[in-house]
Scaffold this active site. Structure first.
Site, PDB file in Angstrom:
ATOM      1  N   ASP A 178      -9.123 -15.527  24.911  1.00 58.27           N
ATOM      2  CA  ASP A 178      -8.686 -15.041  23.586  1.00 58.27           C
ATOM      3  C   ASP A 178      -8.626 -16.093  22.467  1.00 58.27           C
ATOM      4  O   ASP A 178      -8.141 -17.214  22.697  1.00 58.27           O
ATOM      5  CB  ASP A 178      -7.251 -14.506  23.659  1.00 58.27           C
ATOM      6  CG  ASP A 178      -6.972 -13.638  24.853  1.00 58.27           C
ATOM      7  OD1 ASP A 178      -7.900 -13.335  25.608  1.00 58.27           O
ATOM      8  OD2 ASP A 178      -5.798 -13.266  25.034  1.00 58.27           O
TER       9      ASP A 178
ATOM     10  N   GLU B 106      -2.245  -5.487  25.197  1.00 58.86           N
ATOM     11  CA  GLU B 106      -2.265  -6.940  24.992  1.00 58.86           C
ATOM     12  C   GLU B 106      -2.644  -7.260  23.540  1.00 58.86           C
ATOM     13  O   GLU B 106      -3.228  -6.424  22.845  1.00 58.86           O
ATOM     14  CB  GLU B 106      -3.310  -7.590  25.920  1.00 58.86           C
ATOM     15  CG  GLU B 106      -3.015  -7.381  27.403  1.00 58.86           C
ATOM     16  CD  GLU B 106      -4.018  -8.083  28.335  1.00 58.86           C
ATOM     17  OE1 GLU B 106      -3.576  -8.673  29.311  1.00 58.86           O
ATOM     18  OE2 GLU B 106      -5.239  -8.026  28.065  1.00 58.86           O
TER      19      GLU B 106
HETATM   20  C1  FRU Z   1      -5.759 -11.123  27.108  1.00 60.92           C
HETATM   21  C2  FRU Z   1      -4.773 -11.920  27.931  1.00 60.92           C
HETATM   22  C3  FRU Z   1      -3.443 -12.023  27.222  1.00 60.92           C
HETATM   23  C4  FRU Z   1      -2.835 -13.259  27.820  1.00 60.92           C
HETATM   24  C5  FRU Z   1      -4.039 -14.144  28.024  1.00 60.92           C
HETATM   25  C6  FRU Z   1      -3.966 -15.014  29.234  1.00 60.92           C
HETATM   26  O1  FRU Z   1      -7.081 -11.414  27.349  1.00 60.92           O
HETATM   27  O2  FRU Z   1      -4.620 -11.337  29.213  1.00 60.92           O
HETATM   28  O3  FRU Z   1      -2.639 -10.868  27.329  1.00 60.92           O
HETATM   29  O4  FRU Z   1      -1.883 -13.838  26.992  1.00 60.92           O
HETATM   30  O5  FRU Z   1      -5.168 -13.281  28.129  1.00 60.92           O
HETATM   31  O6  FRU Z   1      -5.011 -15.936  29.237  1.00 60.92           O
END
Ligand code: FRU
Length: 490
Positions: A25, A205
């Site tokens: 992300d 998320e």
């Molecule tokens: C989304 C996610 C988030 C988390 C991160 C962990 O892709 O699962 O919810 O904070 O990636 O790397």
């Protein structure tokens, strides 16, 4: 995308990638002192997901990036999961001796061992007094925890001028929660959103919440909420992002009628966890967004070597009335236009003549802008790109299905995951008479913007370096009326 042109297989020419190793992300997107900051979920010691850090890069034009050292590393409170960053203009935190400074708000993720192993997620702060070059974690961390929720993460924070409060939107199981704070340190619960509305195909998320003018009218504004939905085994689409529109008063988000229907930000497979930049100056006024160009379904199997993960091209978001409904529109940021040069423009030529012209320019990366008249008798049209005898990626429009699509079934390396090959489509409004397409092709991706940004389809592709064919196709009867512009990167 960095100053050094890389010849590594599949390394994008103009999409952001980490210098090495794993990225997911985008995090902490913030503009400060002339720089766009891009932090990202990063595992600096391997090409698969691992203990999360925040990688960091800065840019003055959203296109060329300078890589900086890792900004945040795991500590005794856990890994550094996703989050946001803001400029604390009035030093509400007291971190900056009265000056403005950068504050990152992120999730601490801890895997607790013991008789009943569980994950614990809480929100923490870090601040920087030197424009993001070095970071100090707040000694009072965490600032917001929960005993109730195992999935309690990805804070996106913004200043809400009407209530003079910071607002945090946080993913919480399969809903989001809103909190507010005067100083980023003490948070109180405002409301929850998401029961009985939207897609609940997976855990929610990486939310975002911001206001946009409708049809460019600053007097007419609507709030947009982005919510990404995690991959679950039974869902072939994998991870994807939905959006809601409505009103927000600093406490509660009230969705409008249009939000009763599930709406996706992208109809391809590879645009996830996207969020927008904070603190873009008012004179600029844009809402700029970037997504992780990947899908949790197969993210750790994609066939790159020294690095893994890329971002989408940065996009400007807008709300525009289309077909009597307010829709979220995406267009590549205008800075992209300085990265490309017009190669040729064609209008009124036969399909054969245009294809002969394409043959003179065998390119790996380019943009095509096209406008077609969807005249009676035409059944399908579009482009076959990155082609060879055995490979092709098809970007087209099926008039009879009233849909635009990307078909990557034979796009190159596809066998690293059974759900990678396939055709991804989005419906067009019925009775559409003209179709406008922008297609951005990089070494390992295709991004399609149809109907002037109304539909986005973002897909990874892994063609062989010598699959350089490009052609227009048209099925059905009658002549094709079109205008095509082809651009090459500078
Ligand atoms: C989304 C996610 C988030 C988390 C991160 C962990 O892709 O699962 O919810 O904070 O990636 O790397």
């Amino acid at each position: 995308m960095s100053a050094v042109r890389n010849t590594e297989k599949y390394r994008p020419r103009f999409h952001f990638t980490p210098p090495a190793n794993w990225m997911n992300d985008p995090n902490g997107l913030v503009y400060f002192n002339g720089e766009y900051h891009l932090f990202y979920q990063h595992y600096p010691h391997g090409t698969k997901w691992g203990p999360m850090h925040w990688g960091h890069a800065v840019s003055r034009d959203l296109m060329t990036w300078e890589h900086l050292p890792v900004a945040l590393a795991p500590d005794e409170k856990g890994m550094i999961f996703s989050g946001s960053a803001v400029v604390d203009w009035h030093d509400t935190t007291g971190f900056f001796g009265g000056q403005p400074g950068l504050v990152a708000i992120f999730t601490h993720h801890e895997d607790q061992q013991g008789a009943a192993p569980r994950q614990k997620q809480s929100q923490s702060l870090a601040y920087s007094r030197d424009s993001g070059r070095t970071w100090v974690k707040f000694e009072g961390n965490p600032v917001l925890g929960s005993d109730e929720f195992a999935d309690f993460r990805d804070p996106k924070v913004f200043w809400h001028p009407d209530t003079r409060m910071w607002v945090m939107i946080l993913a919480c199981g399969r809903t989001v929660r809103l909190y507010r704070s005067p100083n980023l340190k003490e948070w109180s619960f405002c409301s929850e959103f998401g029961h009985g509305i939207g897609s609940h195909d997976g855990v929610w998320e990486c939310p975002d919440l911001f206001e946009l003018p409708v049809d460019g009218d600053r007097g007419k504004r609507t709030w947009v909420m982005l919510v990404s939905i995690a991959n679950e085994p039974g869902i072939p689409e994998g991870s994807r992002t939905q959006y809601f529109t409505g009103q927000f008063d600093g406490n509660t988000f009230v969705p409008d009628e249009a939000s009763r229907q599930v709406r996706w930000i992208d109809y391809g497979r590879d645009n996830y966890a996207g969020v927008s930049w904070s603190d873009i100056p008012e004179e600029d006024g844009r809402r700029i967004y970037v997504g992780w160009m990947n899908n949790w379904k197969y993210a750790d199997a994609t066939p790159t070597e020294s690095w893994r993960g890329a971002m989408t091209i940065p996009r400007e978001l807008a709300l525009e009335t289309r077909n009597r409904e307010v829709a979220l529109i995406q267009r590549p940021v205008k800075e992209w236009e300085a990265q490309r040069a017009l190669l040729f423009e064609a209008e009124g030529k036969s399909v054969g003549e245009l294809n002969a012209q394409f043959k003179e320019h065998p390119l790996e990366t380019y943009e095509i802008e096209a406008e077609f008249e969807l005249a009676e008798g035409i059944e399908a049209l579009g482009f076959k790109l990155r082609t060879s005898a055995s490979e092709e990626t098809v970007v087209g429009c099926s008039v009879k299905d009233q849909a635009v699509f990307v078909d990557r079934t034979r796009s190159g390396a596809v066998d690293f995951h059974e759900l990678f090959p396939g055709r991804h489509q989005a419906s067009l409004q019925p009775d559409l008479k003209r179709l406008h397409l922008r297609i951005i092709v990089d070494q390992a991706s295709v991004e399609v913007f149809a109907n002037d940004g109304q539909i986005a389809i973002t897909d990874l592709i892994y063609p062989s370096p010598d699959s350089l064919g490009l052609s227009l196709f048209c099925e059905g009867e009658g002549g094709l009326s079109y205008r095509v512009k082809m651009y090459k990167p500078i």
